[in-house]
Design a protein around this motif. Structure first.
Motif: not given
Ligand code: B12
Lengths: 218, 232
Positions: A151, A155, B189, B192-193
């Motif tokens: 996971s 990027t 960062m 994370r939040k």
């Molecule tokens: C909520 C969120 C936040 C929150 C919480 C972050 C956290 N995770 O704690 C906050 C508001 C703090 C935040 C901040 C930022 N975020 Co943000 N965030 C999101 C958002 C909307 C959801 C992410 C999330 O928590 N999902 C919930 C979890 C459960 O989902 P998940 O980890 O993706 O896992 C699921 C799947 O991906 C999959 N999966 C995960 N792992 C694996 C592994 C395998 C093997 C498989 C098969 C599947 C799988 O299954 C899971 C369940 O369905 C995404 C957009 C999106 N829709 O995904 C952007 C996103 C991740 N964020 C992004 C960005 C850019 C940021 C910031 C850099 C913005 C900024 N300039 O401040 C910051 C960085 C924070 C940091 N610490 O460095 C980008 C990343 C893009 C990139 N180029 O990397 C995203 C993708 C949005 C976007 N397109 O712009 N973020």
């Protein structure tokens, strides 16, 4: 008749996400000396499949899926104890090693994938977060999994996925395991580029992909 | 570097559900259990929040080839920056964080109870979003009072300003180590939040539009309302 009712109740409890109800039904299954494998296959499994379907189509959301997976796990525990006690056999679906790549600290997405995989009967080893390529390699040697799942939320850490795959090749281990990747910023085209075997945009699709790679039915 | 002390964060259970990627209306209809958990998480999580906003306002010296050069020599660069901040006289760089106490707790809880862990995680996401919205509103209102217009908030990670470029640029301006926020070598960062953004201020800025309109995931993301300042 009671048997059918109980099986329907197991399924319903998983769909509604009510662990107490699922556990109570599973305990009744054991009490009545029903076939625990049958209860698992015809009750719990169709339940989680239906929820997975709803999630994949956008009708249900992540907390729904997670709650149902936990409900299923709670009832499965009861049934599994009975399965091993009676020595009946449930088909082994496969072993998966999961972890979040080096430099990335995101836990929850990966943990949800782990929860859902184990609710589908996979044996899951969760390595945790910030896992280096060497730790993955070591885990592949030690655990001999069918699949490794990685996971990466951002990027910037996604390139680590490719590094692990190269390392697996270097160590002649690439043919031994399927590699599946996922996480916020990973896309299917990126997964292809680094020659992963599969990609899951979310946990449900990840489970389906894992089953597909291992030719597991249902 | 100035720190903006925010008042109480204004968010509720619906935001916590959205912070978990769920649509509150649908959840309320079918799953009282998830609503209860979100309520409990909100109550428990709120006490663990350490909301802090660090900001710095700098005059724009010049715009050169998609590079905005600020007073003192720091730069912001990329197509998105040029498009939205090109006409700005001043730029406010902002970092919001709610600290790591909540995320540490959510992580521990998740080992035992992933459903509640996810809810606590949702509180953190909702909280930092609410903080960022409040901060942006505060700075926008201030700009209006001075007769300026404000651009929409631009964050690294939006299309045209990659994380690996934008985060080091903002960190150079703000030096967030002073509020215990680190940028790891991977550009992540800690805590994370946390969120970063810049606002451009000028007499005639391109206003309107939503942050989500400039996201690569705008077609598929289930968190959109959550990201949308107009709904938060
Ligand atoms: C909520 C969120 C936040 C929150 C919480 C972050 C956290 N995770 O704690 C906050 C508001 C703090 C935040 C901040 C930022 N975020 Co943000 N965030 C999101 C958002 C909307 C959801 C992410 C999330 O928590 N999902 C919930 C979890 C459960 O989902 P998940 O980890 O993706 O896992 C699921 C799947 O991906 C999959 N999966 C995960 N792992 C694996 C592994 C395998 C093997 C498989 C098969 C599947 C799988 O299954 C899971 C369940 O369905 C995404 C957009 C999106 N829709 O995904 C952007 C996103 C991740 N964020 C992004 C960005 C850019 C940021 C910031 C850099 C913005 C900024 N300039 O401040 C910051 C960085 C924070 C940091 N610490 O460095 C980008 C990343 C893009 C990139 N180029 O990397 C995203 C993708 C949005 C976007 N397109 O712009 N973020």
């Amino acid at each position: 008749m009671i048997e059918n009712d109980l099986i329907a109740e197991l399924k319903e409890a998983v769909i509604q996400g009510i662990p107490e109800k699922a556990v109570a039904a599973a305990e009744r299954v054991v009490e009545l000396q029903m076939d625990p494998v049958e209860a698992f296959e015809s009750g719990l499994k169709p339940g989680i499949s239906e929820v997975g379907e709803g999630f994949a189509s956008g009708k249900l959301y992540l907390p729904d899926l997670v709650l149902s997976a936990e409900t299923m796990k709670a009832a499965a525990k009861v049934l599994e104890a009975e399965i091993s006690r009676t020595g009946t056999k449930r088909s082994e679906v496969g072993k998966v090693v999961l972890g979040t790549v080096q430099g990335d600290l995101h836990d929850i997405g990966k943990t949800i994938v782990a929860t859902l995989l184990s609710s589908h009967g996979f044996d899951v080893i969760d390595l945790g977060v910030n896992i280096s390529p060497d730790q993955y390699i070591e885990a592949v040697r030690r655990e001999k999994p069918d699949v490794i799942g990685m996971s990466s939320l951002l990027t910037v850490t996604a390139k680590e996925l490719g590094i692990v795959i190269s390392k697996l090749k270097e160590q002649d281990l690439r043919e031994d395991v399927k590699v599946i990747v996922g996480g916020g910023a990973v896309t299917s085209s990126y997964a292809e580029e680094i020659e992963a075997d599969g990609y899951g945009q979310n946990a449900e699709l990840g489970v389906r992909m894992t089953k597909f790679l291992l030719s597991v039915e249902g | 570097m100035p720190i903006w002390k925010s008042q109480d964060l204004d968010f509720g259970v619906d935001a916590v559900l959205r912070g978990q990627g769920a649509e509150p209306g649908a959840i309320r209809e079918r799953s009282p259990r998830l609503v209860d958990l979100a309520e409990r998480a909100l109550e428990e999580g709120t006490s663990l929040l350490e909301p802090t906003t660090l900001f710095r306002e700098l005059d724009v010296e010049t715009l050169r080839h998609e590079r905005l050069i600020l007073d003192g020599g720091s730069t912001l660069s990329g197509t998105l920056i040029a498009e939205h901040l090109g006409p700005a006289d001043r730029v406010i760089s902002i970092l919001c964080t709610v600290g790591d106490a909540l995320e540490d707790h959510a992580g521990e809880v998740s080992q035992e109870n992933i459903v509640y862990g996810l809810a606590l995680d949702g509180v953190g996401s909702a909280a930092v979003e609410a903080l960022a919205n409040a901060a942006c509103k505060h700075f926008e209102d201030q700009a209006v009072e001075l007769g300026f217009q404000s651009s929409i908030p631009i964050s690294p990670g939006m299309v045209g300003w990659p994380v690996e470029k934008g985060q080091p640029e903002i960190f150079e301006i703000l030096e967030p180590e002073q509020v215990n926020v680190q940028l790891t070598e991977y550009g992540l960062m800690k805590p994370r939040k946390s969120l970063t953004m810049v606002l451009g201020l000028g007499p005639t800025m391109k206003t309107g539009g939503r942050t989500c309109d400039f996201c690569a995931m705008r077609e598929t993301c289930r968190y959109q309302d959550h990201y949308d300042p107009h709904h938060a």
